[in-house]
Scaffold this motif. Sequence first.
Motif, mmCIF file in Angstrom:
data_model
loop_
_atom_site.group_PDB
_atom_site.id
_atom_site.type_symbol
_atom_site.label_atom_id
_atom_site.label_comp_id
_atom_site.label_asym_id
_atom_site.label_seq_id
_atom_site.Cartn_x
_atom_site.Cartn_y
_atom_site.Cartn_z
ATOM 1 N N ALA A 24 64.544 -19.007 -7.545
ATOM 2 C CA ALA A 24 64.611 -19.482 -6.162
ATOM 3 C C ALA A 24 64.163 -18.411 -5.175
ATOM 4 O O ALA A 24 63.634 -18.724 -4.107
ATOM 5 C CB ALA A 24 66.029 -19.952 -5.839
ATOM 6 N N VAL A 25 64.402 -17.145 -5.506
ATOM 7 C CA VAL A 25 63.943 -16.059 -4.637
ATOM 8 C C VAL A 25 62.708 -15.378 -5.211
ATOM 9 O O VAL A 25 61.932 -14.764 -4.467
ATOM 10 C CB VAL A 25 65.067 -15.009 -4.415
ATOM 11 N N GLY A 26 62.506 -15.497 -6.520
ATOM 12 C CA GLY A 26 61.379 -14.815 -7.145
ATOM 13 C C GLY A 26 60.039 -15.442 -6.837
ATOM 14 O O GLY A 26 59.056 -14.735 -6.575
ATOM 15 N N VAL A 27 59.969 -16.765 -6.857
ATOM 16 C CA VAL A 27 58.692 -17.427 -6.578
ATOM 17 C C VAL A 27 58.229 -17.171 -5.141
ATOM 18 O O VAL A 27 57.061 -16.807 -4.911
ATOM 19 C CB VAL A 27 58.786 -18.937 -6.893
ATOM 20 N N PRO A 28 59.104 -17.338 -4.118
ATOM 21 C CA PRO A 28 58.642 -17.015 -2.751
ATOM 22 C C PRO A 28 58.230 -15.561 -2.570
ATOM 23 O O PRO A 28 57.382 -15.253 -1.725
ATOM 24 C CB PRO A 28 59.862 -17.353 -1.879
ATOM 25 N N SER A 29 58.808 -14.652 -3.379
ATOM 26 C CA SER A 29 58.471 -13.235 -3.223
ATOM 27 C C SER A 29 57.014 -12.950 -3.570
ATOM 28 O O SER A 29 56.474 -11.905 -3.197
ATOM 29 C CB SER A 29 59.383 -12.375 -4.102
ATOM 30 N N LEU A 30 56.360 -13.868 -4.282
ATOM 31 C CA LEU A 30 54.951 -13.656 -4.620
ATOM 32 C C LEU A 30 54.080 -13.559 -3.367
ATOM 33 O O LEU A 30 53.021 -12.919 -3.377
ATOM 34 C CB LEU A 30 54.444 -14.792 -5.515
ATOM 35 N N GLY A 31 54.522 -14.188 -2.283
ATOM 36 C CA GLY A 31 53.745 -14.146 -1.050
ATOM 37 C C GLY A 31 53.560 -12.750 -0.482
ATOM 38 O O GLY A 31 52.587 -12.496 0.246
ATOM 39 N N PHE A 32 54.461 -11.819 -0.810
ATOM 40 C CA PHE A 32 54.347 -10.446 -0.322
ATOM 41 C C PHE A 32 53.175 -9.695 -0.957
ATOM 42 O O PHE A 32 52.744 -8.669 -0.436
ATOM 43 C CB PHE A 32 55.639 -9.674 -0.601
ATOM 44 N N HIS A 33 52.686 -10.192 -2.104
ATOM 45 C CA HIS A 33 51.701 -9.410 -2.872
ATOM 46 C C HIS A 33 50.287 -9.966 -2.781
ATOM 47 O O HIS A 33 49.383 -9.414 -3.420
ATOM 48 C CB HIS A 33 52.114 -9.366 -4.352
ATOM 49 N N PHE A 34 50.090 -11.043 -2.027
ATOM 50 C CA PHE A 34 48.796 -11.713 -2.085
ATOM 51 C C PHE A 34 47.658 -10.809 -1.579
ATOM 52 O O PHE A 34 46.556 -10.832 -2.126
ATOM 53 C CB PHE A 34 48.824 -13.006 -1.271
ATOM 54 N N ARG A 35 47.923 -9.982 -0.573
ATOM 55 C CA ARG A 35 46.852 -9.153 -0.010
ATOM 56 C C ARG A 35 46.466 -8.026 -0.959
ATOM 57 O O ARG A 35 45.280 -7.747 -1.155
ATOM 58 C CB ARG A 35 47.297 -8.582 1.336
ATOM 59 N N ARG A 36 47.450 -7.374 -1.581
ATOM 60 C CA ARG A 36 47.160 -6.208 -2.416
ATOM 61 C C ARG A 36 46.815 -6.580 -3.863
ATOM 62 O O ARG A 36 46.040 -5.889 -4.517
ATOM 63 C CB ARG A 36 48.355 -5.250 -2.408
ATOM 64 N N HIS A 37 47.459 -7.643 -4.369
ATOM 65 C CA HIS A 37 47.296 -7.991 -5.786
ATOM 66 C C HIS A 37 47.032 -9.488 -5.928
ATOM 67 O O HIS A 37 47.854 -10.228 -6.492
ATOM 68 C CB HIS A 37 48.535 -7.591 -6.586
ATOM 69 N N PRO A 38 45.893 -9.965 -5.434
ATOM 70 C CA PRO A 38 45.647 -11.417 -5.467
ATOM 71 C C PRO A 38 45.551 -11.981 -6.885
ATOM 72 O O PRO A 38 45.993 -13.106 -7.132
ATOM 73 C CB PRO A 38 44.316 -11.561 -4.707
ATOM 74 N N GLN A 39 44.979 -11.201 -7.823
ATOM 75 C CA GLN A 39 44.875 -11.719 -9.191
ATOM 76 C C GLN A 39 46.252 -11.953 -9.792
ATOM 77 O O GLN A 39 46.492 -12.954 -10.475
ATOM 78 C CB GLN A 39 44.081 -10.749 -10.075
ATOM 79 N N PHE A 40 47.182 -11.024 -9.541
ATOM 80 C CA PHE A 40 48.545 -11.174 -10.041
ATOM 81 C C PHE A 40 49.185 -12.429 -9.468
ATOM 82 O O PHE A 40 49.823 -13.216 -10.198
ATOM 83 C CB PHE A 40 49.363 -9.932 -9.670
ATOM 84 N N VAL A 41 49.028 -12.651 -8.182
ATOM 85 C CA VAL A 41 49.654 -13.812 -7.536
ATOM 86 C C VAL A 41 49.063 -15.109 -8.076
ATOM 87 O O VAL A 41 49.797 -16.059 -8.390
ATOM 88 C CB VAL A 41 49.489 -13.730 -6.007
ATOM 89 N N TRP A 42 47.735 -15.164 -8.203
ATOM 90 C CA TRP A 42 47.112 -16.380 -8.718
ATOM 91 C C TRP A 42 47.555 -16.668 -10.151
ATOM 92 O O TRP A 42 47.853 -17.822 -10.505
ATOM 93 C CB TRP A 42 45.592 -16.272 -8.654
ATOM 94 N N LEU A 43 47.608 -15.650 -10.995
ATOM 95 C CA LEU A 43 48.055 -15.849 -12.376
ATOM 96 C C LEU A 43 49.489 -16.366 -12.425
ATOM 97 O O LEU A 43 49.810 -17.282 -13.203
ATOM 98 C CB LEU A 43 47.936 -14.543 -13.157
ATOM 99 N N CYS A 44 50.351 -15.787 -11.596
ATOM 100 C CA CYS A 44 51.752 -16.221 -11.590
ATOM 101 C C CYS A 44 51.893 -17.646 -11.078
ATOM 102 O O CYS A 44 52.541 -18.495 -11.716
ATOM 103 C CB CYS A 44 52.588 -15.274 -10.725
ATOM 104 N N LEU A 45 51.292 -17.919 -9.923
ATOM 105 C CA LEU A 45 51.448 -19.245 -9.322
ATOM 106 C C LEU A 45 50.884 -20.340 -10.212
ATOM 107 O O LEU A 45 51.516 -21.389 -10.402
ATOM 108 C CB LEU A 45 50.767 -19.282 -7.956
ATOM 109 N N LEU A 46 49.712 -20.118 -10.783
ATOM 110 C CA LEU A 46 49.084 -21.168 -11.571
ATOM 111 C C LEU A 46 49.739 -21.318 -12.939
ATOM 112 O O LEU A 46 49.788 -22.426 -13.483
ATOM 113 C CB LEU A 46 47.585 -20.888 -11.712
ATOM 114 N N SER A 47 50.253 -20.235 -13.500
ATOM 115 C CA SER A 47 50.988 -20.373 -14.756
ATOM 116 C C SER A 47 52.306 -21.111 -14.533
ATOM 117 O O SER A 47 52.725 -21.925 -15.370
ATOM 118 C CB SER A 47 51.236 -19.006 -15.391
#
Length: 522
Positions: free
Chosen positions: A321-344
């Motif tokens: 519940a808190v981990g998924v929204p936290s991905l938004g903090f990393h989109f600028r620096r680590h977009p590949q990480f965020v895309w892999l997490c969100l789409l998986s």
Amino acid sequence: MNIKNRLGLSLPGGARGPLVLCWMLCGIWWIASLWQTAGVQPLMPDPSHIAGLARNLVRGFGYTIEWIPFHLGFHDSIRHVPEWHGLARPVVLAGLFWIFDIGDDLIRVPGFTYIALTGVVTFAFARRLFGPGAGLLACLLTLSNRSLSFWSWAGTDDTGFVFFFMCTVYFCYLGLTHSQRFIPLAGCAAALALLEKQTALYLPGLFVVVLILGRGRGAGLRWALWLFCPLLLALAAYMVRNEAAYGGLTFRLGVLNWLFKLEGPRAIYALMDPAPSLYAILASVGPAKVVSVQFDQLKALFDTVFLPSPHWSGRGLQLLAVGVPSLGFHFRRHPQFVWLCLLSILGGVVFICGLYSVESRYFLMFVPLVSVSLAGVISRAWQGIDSGKVRQCLRVAAAVAATAIPVYTGAVNWSVDDIREPDHRSRCPAVLGWIERHVPPGEPLLTSNPWWVSWATDRPAVMIPTGGAAQIERVARHYGARFEFDLDMSGLNARRAMLGFRSEALILGKRCKVYRLHFPEH
């Protein structure tokens, strides 16, 4: 001197210190978990299946089981190749049985081992992204998660899938950002994930995303071969298994899951001869009902993640519940990480809600993934404290609070008293002893829990069908079952259905009973 040194929070041993500390934490957790759960092994259907199959491998009976769990048509004999669950975990457990001898206590060992190794992977992932401090925090969030601890102890194959899934995502990230030599490792890790659990059938969708994101790094046919060929080999192994199990190449798991979602547990244990296809089931209820069921699944997932779980095995998922929204903090620096997490995560939710039914354990693989993200948020905020930024201080306070709540309520200080489940072997010692003395080894037992009964009695077992007396008689006659082991754990009221037959009570324990059945002559 900065504030972290004043607090004594600087990491020891230079560059290798955090890694050594991570391995120490994982090793201590592994030893403590095995010690804490010694002698307490509930045998639910999935681990009983794994253990029974592993026992047959050790005894030289091949990749077979000694029970009939469902009635999608008839098998020629009770001993048969199973079509359910992953291929790999029974082989791993068989190795332990072969080395240490067959026993209940070994069933939980692979699960705890896989989660300890997952702690190392989350450390490496978070350290690569955010630094060693974040790596250690991600490791701690993983090891302290109650849901991961519970299902490790239970002995299901979900924890092995968690480990190989995390390896897959990590290698995909490294292939996209560092070196393409990690792409073949991602394919191999995904193949192992598929061999561990069929949930990995959705990972090819993730690989398509990897090929799209990797176009700037030379992704093409070679990447596709590296990613998909190992998966195809693993899928071929399942096709061989399915052909040996029931004479077809496809999976029939969706049939049972959709019957369960539409009609409840009684539907999946009824005799279906011939077995229906998934298309026939969905066509019979219509698109509106299918959509309605899917909305029910999404609501069940929402409740699992955001509401307090009635059973502590699911409380660790509140970290999402808190981990998924936290991905938004990393989109600028680590977009590949965020895309892999969100789409998986999105792919897993669609696949599980569509083909499976919502259970907390099916979403365990997302816990270490969001632990990496949460550790990164806290690490970034912590780094801001030294620069005196008020906003960063407020952010770290919010992140720590948001993480501490689900961790404290669902992950810390789990004890044997918390996790103790019904130990049916200790509940039925007299009945099990009587069966050992009076029921021949090859004599099948009708029961509502064939997985555990076969494992505990070392006798063949057959699920009592839920379609009424005619089905029960037909199944019993086909498999030559003359005894009933009454252990109605499933709420299917199997004994009530058996009252239509003349039966002789052989031994009546407090919780377990054995009857000899007498069917009418034809």
